[in-house]
Write an enzyme that holds these catalytic residues in place. Structure first.
Site, PDB file in Angstrom:
ATOM      1  CE1 TYR A  36      -7.236  -8.528  -5.507  1.00 36.58           C
ATOM      2  CE2 TYR A  36      -4.955  -8.536  -4.958  1.00 36.58           C
ATOM      3  CZ  TYR A  36      -6.063  -8.081  -4.708  1.00 36.58           C
ATOM      4  OH  TYR A  36      -6.347  -7.127  -3.665  1.00 36.58           O
ATOM      5  CG  HIS A  41     -10.187  -9.552  -0.541  1.00 28.27           C
ATOM      6  ND1 HIS A  41      -9.798 -10.104  -1.726  1.00 28.27           N
ATOM      7  CD2 HIS A  41     -10.310  -8.360  -0.555  1.00 28.27           C
ATOM      8  CE1 HIS A  41      -9.343  -9.093  -2.369  1.00 28.27           C
ATOM      9  NE2 HIS A  41      -9.712  -7.955  -1.871  1.00 28.27           N
ATOM     10  N   PRO A  44      -2.793   3.873  -1.925  1.00 25.28           N
ATOM     11  CG  PRO A  44      -0.325   3.263  -1.509  1.00 25.28           C
ATOM     12  CD  PRO A  44      -1.553   2.531  -1.984  1.00 25.28           C
ATOM     13  N   GLY A  97      -4.280   6.542  -4.716  1.00 26.78           N
ATOM     14  CA  GLY A  97      -5.463   6.755  -5.267  1.00 26.78           C
ATOM     15  C   GLY A  97      -5.973   6.141  -6.547  1.00 26.78           C
ATOM     16  NE  ARG A  98      -9.321   1.753  -6.164  1.00 20.52           N
ATOM     17  CZ  ARG A  98      -9.323   0.587  -5.769  1.00 20.52           C
ATOM     18  NH1 ARG A  98      -8.358  -0.307  -6.706  1.00 20.52           N
ATOM     19  NH2 ARG A  98      -9.653  -0.203  -4.806  1.00 20.52           N
ATOM     20  N   GLY A  99      -3.371   5.209  -8.874  1.00 19.88           N
ATOM     21  CA  GLY A  99      -2.889   5.983  -9.800  1.00 19.88           C
ATOM     22  C   GLY A  99      -3.193   7.439 -10.136  1.00 19.88           C
ATOM     23  CG  PHE A 100      -6.672  11.017  -8.909  1.00 22.18           C
ATOM     24  CD1 PHE A 100      -7.219  11.167 -10.037  1.00 22.18           C
ATOM     25  CD2 PHE A 100      -6.275  12.087  -8.065  1.00 22.18           C
ATOM     26  CE1 PHE A 100      -7.638  12.484 -10.151  1.00 22.18           C
ATOM     27  CE2 PHE A 100      -6.612  13.216  -8.290  1.00 22.18           C
ATOM     28  CZ  PHE A 100      -7.305  13.574  -9.569  1.00 22.18           C
ATOM     29  CB  SER A 119       0.990   8.171 -10.515  1.00 18.55           C
ATOM     30  OG  SER A 119       1.253   7.101  -9.525  1.00 18.55           O
TER      31      SER A 119
END
Length: 359
Positions: A62, A129, A209, A211-214, A216
């Site tokens: 990252y 990873h 969890p 959905g990468r912001g989906f 939200s």
């Protein structure tokens, strides 16, 4: 003082205890647009810890490296002994190219690098990873076992590993946790990986969890994403050398997936919560051996996420959610072909390994 909403769970069967929900730190530094202001992110991490969320998740990739440095700064002044610190290794950058490595020399060098950047004496949970398919998994885990014996690592984890790879690794040294993508639109791990973990007493850490912001913001999220965010429709250049994009956020796939969001949103409205809280609560209801690690860069979103722990779903609501989030309800793969997953994680047999092998 810890928020009473955030309890603690046993992660795996080796003795590690963590907060029932963790904090994914990636987006603070990488992949989701430009790095966020360091003082704000440190304040957010401190707020999380003081709220009872103590499992912090980062990785050397990252940034690369900058997220570990940020987390390390946040752990100064007495915060280190309040957290379970998880980081990852295995994706190296050599001569301008990315490479997955799991050879013993790299395992050790990566660990030493992470310890230095984080400013700590040991790592609570150290994940591979991505699995190096040129190196028998027994060899990689064998070196991690030495790091445990030396006190530099407390517990070993795997990320994006197949069931067979998990079994082979666990036979060398107990695996405490497997990190996998698990949400209402990523359920493929339920078929084989989740049952294998439970059979072996391995905890599950669910990344993305929401959905990468989906879950939200729904499909409108894509319209607000800035440059350098690999969820955008445009292809994102991973450290300028590896073209990456996320098919689920593109074109017809996104339009199709909007239906899933709309149905989740309708249930959430009836339930009196947000779609993101409902999606997160669904992950929590998968079992007390599952710890989701939603990421955020905003205190208000963090506060909303931990309230998901208070949401109780009835068996009927779980059935309804799972009926609209079946395997064929989502269009598009999780990643483009440039990113490997558990499907490409099987390694050669140990008998094939020659210690002098140069990678």
């Amino acid at each position: 003082m810890a928020n009473s909403v955030v309890g603690r769970i046993k992660l795996g069967s080796q003795g590690l205890q963590v907060s029932a929900q963790g904090l994914g730190c990636m987006g603070m530094s990488a992949f989701y647009g430009p790095p966020k202001p360091e003082p704000d992110m440190i304040a957010l991490i401190h707020h999380a810890i003081n709220s009872g969320v103590t499992l912090l998740d980062t990785s050397d990739v990252y940034g690369p490296h900058t997220n570990e440095i940020l987390v390390g700064k946040a752990l100064k002044d007495g915060f280190r002994n309040k957290v379970e610190l998880a980081t990852k290794f295995g994706i190296a950058f050599i001569d301008g190219k990315s490479e997955i490595r799991g050879d013993p020399a790299y395992v050790r060098a990566a660990c030493e690098g992470s310890l230095k950047r984080l400013g700590v004496d040991y790592i609570d949970l150290y994940y591979l990873h991505r699995v190096d398919t040129r190196v028998p998994i027994e060899v990689t885990i064998g070196e991690l076992k030495k790091l445990v014996e030396e006190g530099k690592v407390k517990y070993i984890g795997l990320s994006e590993a197949s069931a067979s790879t998990i079994r082979r690794a666990h036979a060398v040294h107990p695996i405490t946790a497997v990190q996998l993508e698990w949400s209402l639109w990523s359920r493929d791990a339920e078929a084989d990986i989740v049952p294998t973990c439970r059979e072996l007493g391995i905890g599950i850490v669910a990344y993305s969890p929401l959905g990468r912001g989906f879950f939200s913001y729904g499909p409108k999220m894509v319209e607000t994403l800035g440059e350098g965010d690999f969820r955008k429709v445009e292809i994102f250049q991973f450290v300028s050398i590896c073209p990456v994009h996320m098919p689920r956020f593109q074109g017809e796939n996104l339009e199709h997936n909007k239906r899933l969001y709309d149905r989740v949103n309708a249930i959430a409205t009836k339930k009196g919560c947000t779609p993101s809280q409902l999606a997160l609560a669904w992950v929590h209801h998968q079992g007390n051996d599952v710890c989701p690690i939603p990421g955020t860069t905003k205190v208000e979103n963090f506060n909303q996420n931990i309230q998901a722990l208070s949401i109780k779903l009835t068996p009927e609501e779980m059935v309804e959610l799972e009926s609209i989030a079946s395997a064929d309800s989502v269009k598009g793969d999780r990643y483009s072909a440039a990113i490997t997953t558990y499907r490409e994680s099987d390694t050669p047999p140990l008998s094939s390994w020659k210690p002098t092998t140069s990678i």
